[in-house]
Design a protein around this motif. Structure first.
Motif, PDB file in Angstrom:
ATOM      1  N   TYR A  37       0.820  -1.211   0.000  1.00 20.47           N
ATOM      2  CA  TYR A  37       0.000   0.000   0.000  1.00 20.47           C
ATOM      3  C   TYR A  37       0.859   1.269   0.000  1.00 20.47           C
ATOM      4  CZ  TYR A  37      -3.698  -3.284   1.239  1.00 20.47           C
ATOM      5  OH  TYR A  37      -4.585  -4.337   1.240  1.00 20.47           O
ATOM      6  N   LYS A  38       0.378   2.279  -0.707  1.00 20.32           N
ATOM      7  CA  LYS A  38       1.099   3.548  -0.800  1.00 20.32           C
ATOM      8  C   LYS A  38       0.890   4.415   0.433  1.00 20.32           C
ATOM      9  CE  LYS A  38       0.563   3.755  -5.850  1.00 20.32           C
ATOM     10  NZ  LYS A  38      -0.044   4.532  -6.968  1.00 20.32           N
ATOM     11  N   PHE A  39      -0.298   4.288   1.051  1.00 22.99           N
ATOM     12  CA  PHE A  39      -0.639   5.128   2.201  1.00 22.99           C
ATOM     13  C   PHE A  39      -0.923   4.279   3.438  1.00 22.99           C
ATOM     14  CE2 PHE A  39      -1.779   7.744  -1.426  1.00 22.99           C
ATOM     15  CZ  PHE A  39      -1.416   9.034  -1.055  1.00 22.99           C
ATOM     16  N   ILE A  40      -0.466   4.774   4.579  1.00 21.29           N
ATOM     17  CA  ILE A  40      -0.860   4.209   5.874  1.00 21.29           C
ATOM     18  C   ILE A  40      -1.385   5.366   6.714  1.00 21.29           C
ATOM     19  CG2 ILE A  40      -0.172   2.918   7.922  1.00 21.29           C
ATOM     20  CD1 ILE A  40       2.190   1.821   6.339  1.00 21.29           C
ATOM     21  N   TYR A  41      -2.663   5.289   7.066  1.00 25.95           N
ATOM     22  CA  TYR A  41      -3.295   6.334   7.867  1.00 25.95           C
ATOM     23  C   TYR A  41      -3.400   5.900   9.327  1.00 25.95           C
ATOM     24  CZ  TYR A  41      -4.704   8.679   3.559  1.00 25.95           C
ATOM     25  OH  TYR A  41      -4.704   9.322   2.349  1.00 25.95           O
ATOM     26  N   LEU A  42      -3.129   6.837  10.208  1.00 23.59           N
ATOM     27  CA  LEU A  42      -3.347   6.630  11.638  1.00 23.59           C
ATOM     28  C   LEU A  42      -4.602   7.400  12.013  1.00 23.59           C
ATOM     29  CD1 LEU A  42      -2.542   5.811  14.542  1.00 23.59           C
ATOM     30  CD2 LEU A  42      -1.098   7.856  14.603  1.00 23.59           C
ATOM     31  N   PHE A  43      -5.583   6.697  12.593  1.00 22.39           N
ATOM     32  CA  PHE A  43      -6.839   7.362  12.924  1.00 22.39           C
ATOM     33  C   PHE A  43      -7.304   6.991  14.336  1.00 22.39           C
ATOM     34  CE2 PHE A  43      -7.964   3.303  11.028  1.00 22.39           C
ATOM     35  CZ  PHE A  43      -8.934   2.819  11.886  1.00 22.39           C
ATOM     36  N   GLY A 101      -6.370   3.132  15.224  1.00 21.06           N
ATOM     37  CA  GLY A 101      -6.193   2.023  14.293  1.00 21.06           C
ATOM     38  C   GLY A 101      -5.373   2.470  13.105  1.00 21.06           C
ATOM     39  N   LEU A 102      -5.040   1.517  12.244  1.00 19.38           N
ATOM     40  CA  LEU A 102      -4.279   1.803  11.035  1.00 19.38           C
ATOM     41  C   LEU A 102      -5.125   1.463   9.813  1.00 19.38           C
ATOM     42  CD1 LEU A 102      -0.816   0.227  12.012  1.00 19.38           C
ATOM     43  CD2 LEU A 102      -1.487   2.635  12.154  1.00 19.38           C
ATOM     44  N   PHE A 103      -5.001   2.293   8.791  1.00 18.72           N
ATOM     45  CA  PHE A 103      -5.737   2.087   7.545  1.00 18.72           C
ATOM     46  C   PHE A 103      -4.744   2.093   6.398  1.00 18.72           C
ATOM     47  CE2 PHE A 103      -8.270   4.096   3.998  1.00 18.72           C
ATOM     48  CZ  PHE A 103      -9.021   2.963   3.711  1.00 18.72           C
ATOM     49  N   PHE A 104      -4.605   0.941   5.729  1.00 13.68           N
ATOM     50  CA  PHE A 104      -3.685   0.785   4.598  1.00 13.68           C
ATOM     51  C   PHE A 104      -4.484   0.874   3.300  1.00 13.68           C
ATOM     52  CE2 PHE A 104      -1.886  -1.232   8.229  1.00 13.68           C
ATOM     53  CZ  PHE A 104      -0.504  -1.214   8.095  1.00 13.68           C
ATOM     54  N   THR A 105      -4.053   1.730   2.389  1.00 14.05           N
ATOM     55  CA  THR A 105      -4.814   1.898   1.156  1.00 14.05           C
ATOM     56  C   THR A 105      -3.948   2.430   0.016  1.00 14.05           C
ATOM     57  OG1 THR A 105      -6.840   2.881   0.222  1.00 14.05           O
ATOM     58  CG2 THR A 105      -5.519   4.269   1.665  1.00 14.05           C
ATOM     59  N   ASN A 106      -4.438   2.223  -1.187  1.00 10.81           N
ATOM     60  CA  ASN A 106      -3.828   2.808  -2.384  1.00 10.81           C
ATOM     61  C   ASN A 106      -4.744   3.866  -2.999  1.00 10.81           C
ATOM     62  OD1 ASN A 106      -1.384   1.269  -2.438  1.00 10.81           O
ATOM     63  ND2 ASN A 106      -2.531  -0.483  -3.225  1.00 10.81           N
ATOM     64  N   ILE A 204      -8.723  11.406  11.435  1.00 13.41           N
ATOM     65  CA  ILE A 204      -7.401  11.069  10.900  1.00 13.41           C
ATOM     66  C   ILE A 204      -6.346  11.918  11.613  1.00 13.41           C
ATOM     67  CG2 ILE A 204      -5.920  11.098   8.864  1.00 13.41           C
ATOM     68  CD1 ILE A 204      -8.361  10.581   7.158  1.00 13.41           C
ATOM     69  N   LYS A 205      -5.395  11.258  12.271  1.00 15.94           N
ATOM     70  CA  LYS A 205      -4.333  11.958  12.995  1.00 15.94           C
ATOM     71  C   LYS A 205      -3.153  12.282  12.092  1.00 15.94           C
ATOM     72  CE  LYS A 205      -3.158  11.024  17.166  1.00 15.94           C
ATOM     73  NZ  LYS A 205      -2.627  10.359  18.392  1.00 15.94           N
ATOM     74  N   GLY A 206      -2.896  11.394  11.138  1.00 15.91           N
ATOM     75  CA  GLY A 206      -1.764  11.605  10.243  1.00 15.91           C
ATOM     76  C   GLY A 206      -1.666  10.460   9.251  1.00 15.91           C
ATOM     77  N   THR A 214       3.120  12.648   7.671  1.00 12.88           N
ATOM     78  CA  THR A 214       2.507  13.968   7.802  1.00 12.88           C
ATOM     79  C   THR A 214       1.494  13.945   8.937  1.00 12.88           C
ATOM     80  OG1 THR A 214       2.736  14.376   5.422  1.00 12.88           O
ATOM     81  CG2 THR A 214       1.195  15.781   6.639  1.00 12.88           C
ATOM     82  N   LEU A 215       1.676  14.836   9.900  1.00 11.44           N
ATOM     83  CA  LEU A 215       0.736  14.959  11.016  1.00 11.44           C
ATOM     84  C   LEU A 215      -0.320  15.984  10.641  1.00 11.44           C
ATOM     85  CD1 LEU A 215       0.162  14.060  13.973  1.00 11.44           C
ATOM     86  CD2 LEU A 215       1.466  16.068  14.696  1.00 11.44           C
ATOM     87  N   CYS A 216      -1.574  15.619  10.791  1.00 17.78           N
ATOM     88  CA  CYS A 216      -2.662  16.524  10.396  1.00 17.78           C
ATOM     89  C   CYS A 216      -2.731  17.724  11.330  1.00 17.78           C
ATOM     90  CB  CYS A 216      -3.993  15.785  10.401  1.00 17.78           C
ATOM     91  SG  CYS A 216      -4.071  14.483   9.161  1.00 17.78           S
ATOM     92  N   GLU A 217      -3.168  18.863  10.790  1.00 18.59           N
ATOM     93  CA  GLU A 217      -3.224  20.106  11.550  1.00 18.59           C
ATOM     94  C   GLU A 217      -4.078  19.973  12.797  1.00 18.59           C
ATOM     95  OE1 GLU A 217      -4.388  23.307   9.078  1.00 18.59           O
ATOM     96  OE2 GLU A 217      -2.660  23.147   7.727  1.00 18.59           O
ATOM     97  N   GLU A 218      -5.194  19.257  12.697  1.00 14.64           N
ATOM     98  CA  GLU A 218      -6.098  19.083  13.836  1.00 14.64           C
ATOM     99  C   GLU A 218      -5.378  18.404  14.998  1.00 14.64           C
ATOM    100  OE1 GLU A 218     -10.212  16.685  14.986  1.00 14.64           O
ATOM    101  OE2 GLU A 218      -9.720  17.056  12.894  1.00 14.64           O
ATOM    102  N   SER A 219      -4.547  17.413  14.688  1.00 14.45           N
ATOM    103  CA  SER A 219      -3.787  16.706  15.727  1.00 14.45           C
ATOM    104  C   SER A 219      -2.700  17.592  16.320  1.00 14.45           C
ATOM    105  CB  SER A 219      -3.140  15.437  15.143  1.00 14.45           C
ATOM    106  OG  SER A 219      -4.150  14.537  14.682  1.00 14.45           O
ATOM    107  N   GLN A 220      -2.118  18.468  15.487  1.00 18.22           N
ATOM    108  CA  GLN A 220      -1.078  19.385  15.972  1.00 18.22           C
ATOM    109  C   GLN A 220      -1.666  20.375  16.963  1.00 18.22           C
ATOM    110  OE1 GLN A 220       0.346  20.931  12.240  1.00 18.22           O
ATOM    111  NE2 GLN A 220       2.032  19.467  12.131  1.00 18.22           N
ATOM    112  N   GLU A 221      -2.892  20.816  16.712  1.00 19.10           N
ATOM    113  CA  GLU A 221      -3.552  21.758  17.602  1.00 19.10           C
ATOM    114  C   GLU A 221      -3.855  21.135  18.944  1.00 19.10           C
ATOM    115  OE1 GLU A 221      -6.962  23.059  15.470  1.00 19.10           O
ATOM    116  OE2 GLU A 221      -5.812  24.256  14.025  1.00 19.10           O
ATOM    117  N   GLU A 222      -4.152  19.819  18.959  1.00 20.11           N
ATOM    118  CA  GLU A 222      -4.438  19.118  20.201  1.00 20.11           C
ATOM    119  C   GLU A 222      -3.187  19.012  21.066  1.00 20.11           C
ATOM    120  OE1 GLU A 222      -6.033  15.391  19.057  1.00 20.11           O
ATOM    121  OE2 GLU A 222      -7.925  16.204  18.328  1.00 20.11           O
TER     122      GLU A 222
END
Length: 222
Positions: A37-43, A101-106, A204-206, A214-222
């Motif tokens: 997978y190209k992307f791994i999302y942390l949510f 959790g982790l989300f693996f996707t293309n 989505i955290k990053g 890449t850390l999402c802006e919303e998570s950075q604000e927290e």
């Protein structure tokens, strides 16, 4: 009289759960799919419901969701530069905390963000859920419930009486209060009176892509 001695079958086989095997399998799964997978999302998520998650999995059948203890997920991905499976995956593991959790996707990034940002499914609250609103039921007859429910409702704390086969609420009653965790009894009452006040949703955290996290802006604000 001599008592007859019957043959007693003793089962010597004891099934024991092996949590270590489950952990090994999760780590192995991560290592097997990380290059697919190209992307791994942390949510993170709120008010998870397995039946609704099953629907989400079906909608993203070409992708992969993984859940487990954060320590195990971090072992799978790698805790540092020396053991990470791909460059900068350790930066993702640094943010593995709480229920996540982790989300693996293309699939394209815009498609993923649009879906998970807008995803929301209402459901009945469970015990421990903190309501954002106060819900009350007024004094008077209850429409749509058979008289046989009266004893059960009273057992849940609702002040009721039975009059001519109709259930009456004796006084105004608070089913839940804003800012206060609900009890198991309140959870049942809210379900019986069809109040879907909990919401299953994702944050989505990053994300990791092309060896960068890449850390999402919303998570950075927290």
């Amino acid at each position: 009289m001599v008592k007859s001695k019957r043959n007693v079958v003793v089962n010597m086989t004891k099934v024991t759960k092996n949590p270590g095997e489950k952990k090994k399998k999760l780590v192995s799964t991560i290592k097997d799919i990380v290059d697919q997978y190209k992307f791994i999302y942390l949510f993170t998520f709120e008010n998870m419901r397995n039946n609704k998650l099953k629907t989400v999995r079906t909608e993203w059948s070409s992708s992969k969701f993984l859940f487990g203890k954060n320590k195990v997920l971090s072992v799978g991905l790698g805790k540092g530069e020396e053991d990470e499976l791909r460059p900068n995956l350790h930066k993702l593991t640094e943010h593995l905390e709480g229920e996540c959790g982790l989300f693996f996707t293309n699939e394209p990034k815009d498609k993923v963000f649009e879906y998970f940002t807008n995803y929301s499914e209402k459901d009945f609250p469970r015990s421990g859920f903190v309501s954002e609103e106060t819900i009350t039921i007024k004094e008077g007859p209850i429409v749509g419930m058979t008289h046989s429910m009266e004893t059960y409702l009273r057992g849940l704390g609702l002040p009721t009486t039975l009059k001519n086969g109709v259930i009456f609420v004796d006084r105004e009653y608070t089913l839940c209060e804003a800012g206060v965790a609900i009890t198991p009894e309140q959870s049942q009452l809210l379900k019986l009176f069809n109040h879907e006040i909990s919401e299953f949703k994702f944050h989505i955290k990053g994300y990791w892509n092309e060896d960068e996290f890449t850390l999402c802006e919303e998570s950075q604000e927290e």
